[in-house]
Motif scaffolding. Sequence first.
Motif, short mmCIF file in Angstrom:
data_model
loop_
_atom_site.label_atom_id
_atom_site.label_comp_id
_atom_site.label_asym_id
_atom_site.label_seq_id
_atom_site.Cartn_x
_atom_site.Cartn_y
_atom_site.Cartn_z
N ASP A 144 -7.05 1.77 4.03
CA ASP A 144 -7.29 3.21 3.81
C ASP A 144 -7.67 3.50 2.49
O ASP A 144 -7.97 4.47 1.82
CB ASP A 144 -5.98 4.05 3.81
CG ASP A 144 -4.86 3.32 3.43
OD1 ASP A 144 -4.94 2.56 2.36
OD2 ASP A 144 -3.65 2.96 4.12
N CYS A 169 0.87 -1.38 0.06
CA CYS A 169 0.17 -0.01 0.02
C CYS A 169 0.88 1.18 -0.08
O CYS A 169 1.77 1.47 0.91
CB CYS A 169 -0.92 0.07 1.31
SG CYS A 169 -1.79 1.66 1.36
N CYS A 191 -0.27 3.43 3.75
CA CYS A 191 0.25 3.00 4.97
C CYS A 191 1.39 2.07 5.02
O CYS A 191 1.92 1.70 6.21
CB CYS A 191 -0.98 2.16 5.74
SG CYS A 191 -1.61 0.41 4.70
N CYS A 229 -6.32 -0.97 -0.82
CA CYS A 229 -5.89 -1.41 0.67
C CYS A 229 -7.14 -1.47 1.41
O CYS A 229 -8.09 -0.47 1.40
CB CYS A 229 -5.06 -0.33 1.00
SG CYS A 229 -4.57 -0.45 2.96
ZN LIG Z 1 -3.01 1.15 3.22
#
Ligand SMILES: [Zn+2]
Length: 155
Positions: free
Chosen positions: A65, A48, A51, A62
Amino acid sequence: MSFEKINVNTDIRHWLHTIEQGYRYTAGPIGTKFLEGIKAGKLLAGKCPVCGRLLIPPKAFCQYDFAEIKDLVEIAPVGVVRTYTVVYEDSYGNKLAKPVIIGFIEFPGVVGGLIHYIINAEPNNVRAGLKVRPVFKPESERRGSITDIIGFEPI
Ligand SMILES: [Zn+2]
């Protein structure tokens, strides 16, 4: 309103044959890269960009998020059996010549995991926490499928 509850497993029907329809499913851009990695003998996780989490199998977005995942990174081919089951009979209730062990395998530092065969092990020797590694088919027999991995064996 009434609720029906299935009490005996003979009430559950399953389909054992191929459904004769012309549907084909694509693994999607990220899934395709993952399978190309397996064909090359590598385990790839999605990374990702927001993050930094690693996810396997990789997803297009992801789950934390919703950032779009485009990059894959190779991870160490060392997994840990989180849970497993031993299959002694086929779908018809016939005893298998040799029990089949199926495990859920996690990879340290990676979200998710893979369900696959645990091979070169006896049921008595398998436990949660067992370290395993993938055993790939010979390169000439790989087709870009999860079954390019024969199974995971104890390290
Ligand atoms: Zn993420």
